[in-house]
Design an enzyme around this catalytic site. Sequence first.
Site, PDB file in Angstrom:
ATOM      1  N   LYS A  92      51.453  24.067   6.825  1.00  0.00           N
ATOM      2  CA  LYS A  92      51.696  25.242   7.659  1.00  0.00           C
ATOM      3  C   LYS A  92      51.453  26.545   6.910  1.00  0.00           C
ATOM      4  O   LYS A  92      51.349  27.599   7.530  1.00  0.00           O
ATOM      5  CB  LYS A  92      53.132  25.224   8.185  1.00  0.00           C
ATOM      6  CG  LYS A  92      53.410  24.181   9.244  1.00  0.00           C
ATOM      7  CD  LYS A  92      54.827  24.335   9.776  1.00  0.00           C
ATOM      8  CE  LYS A  92      55.150  23.301  10.832  1.00  0.00           C
ATOM      9  NZ  LYS A  92      56.547  23.468  11.341  1.00  0.00           N
ATOM     10  N   HIS A  99      50.818  20.951  -2.166  1.00  0.00           N
ATOM     11  CA  HIS A  99      49.864  19.865  -1.920  1.00  0.00           C
ATOM     12  C   HIS A  99      50.540  18.498  -2.043  1.00  0.00           C
ATOM     13  O   HIS A  99      50.314  17.601  -1.224  1.00  0.00           O
ATOM     14  CB  HIS A  99      48.714  19.920  -2.931  1.00  0.00           C
ATOM     15  CG  HIS A  99      47.895  21.160  -2.900  1.00  0.00           C
ATOM     16  ND1 HIS A  99      47.930  22.093  -3.899  1.00  0.00           N
ATOM     17  CD2 HIS A  99      47.007  21.621  -1.985  1.00  0.00           C
ATOM     18  CE1 HIS A  99      47.094  23.073  -3.623  1.00  0.00           C
ATOM     19  NE2 HIS A  99      46.516  22.817  -2.462  1.00  0.00           N
TER      20      HIS A  99
END
Length: 283
Positions: A149, A33
């Site tokens: 991704k 993150h």
Amino acid sequence: MQIVHSIADLRAILSSKGRPAFVPTMGNLHDGHLSLVRAARQHGDIAVASIFVNRLQFLPHEDFDSYPRTWEADCAKLEAEGCDLLFAPREADLYPEPQTFKIQPDAQLADILEGHFRPGFFTGVCTVVMKLFSAVFFASGGGTAVFGKKDYQQLMVIRRMVEQFALPVNIVAGDTARADDGLALSSRNGYLSDDERQQAMALSLALKQLADAARAGQAPLAELEAWAMQSLAAQGWEPDYLTVRLRRDLQPPAEGAQLAGAPLVALGAARLGKTRLIDNLEF
């Protein structure tokens, strides 16, 4: 770092801050993150993150109630990364009444893979992302959103939604962050026991072996995928899928020239003990 909870307060602050670069999260933050936050700082005038555990994307038997909520640690991590603004809505802020209008994504893209095993998941994802985009980009008329991704199909679905609705949002893809042994960082890794954590890199290894075998044309793709599933199952996993797809639309590639030369991605989802992990590998 400023923290706001209401959409009105968020829009008021952003009305004079230029173009936002936005990272939506469900909290329990890890370096994956935070790498997206670092990317966001390069793509906008103000880096905005959100923390919201979205009930709409959980099935009844899934872990909505037990999903880790680590508010104080998350705030400290975001501030250390230079996040400018945290939007942390309460459920009543995003869903003040039952959400009867929902985004129904393209079935060809959203009802396969994760969507097959988690029906309704992408409807919940798209609905909350549309609401978050409306909140974050209302004042500026647009900006950038950064998605990882690691959740490859989610990234594709969000990109398609942005295209279909002509949203003024540039989607930036962040690379998957990994532990030293190759395990993709995930908020759900914390569910793993110590023994399971030692075995968890087997998923990324299986995807690498599948990708190498597929590109080399060692056997028909269906046979290679079945072999990968069996290999992982033999190590104590319960695989949902290990498969090779075209990057552009997540459809199966044709055997032959397309399989040999097209941009592909190997995707997998499997349960180790009680923990379901996903991963992917572009090749």
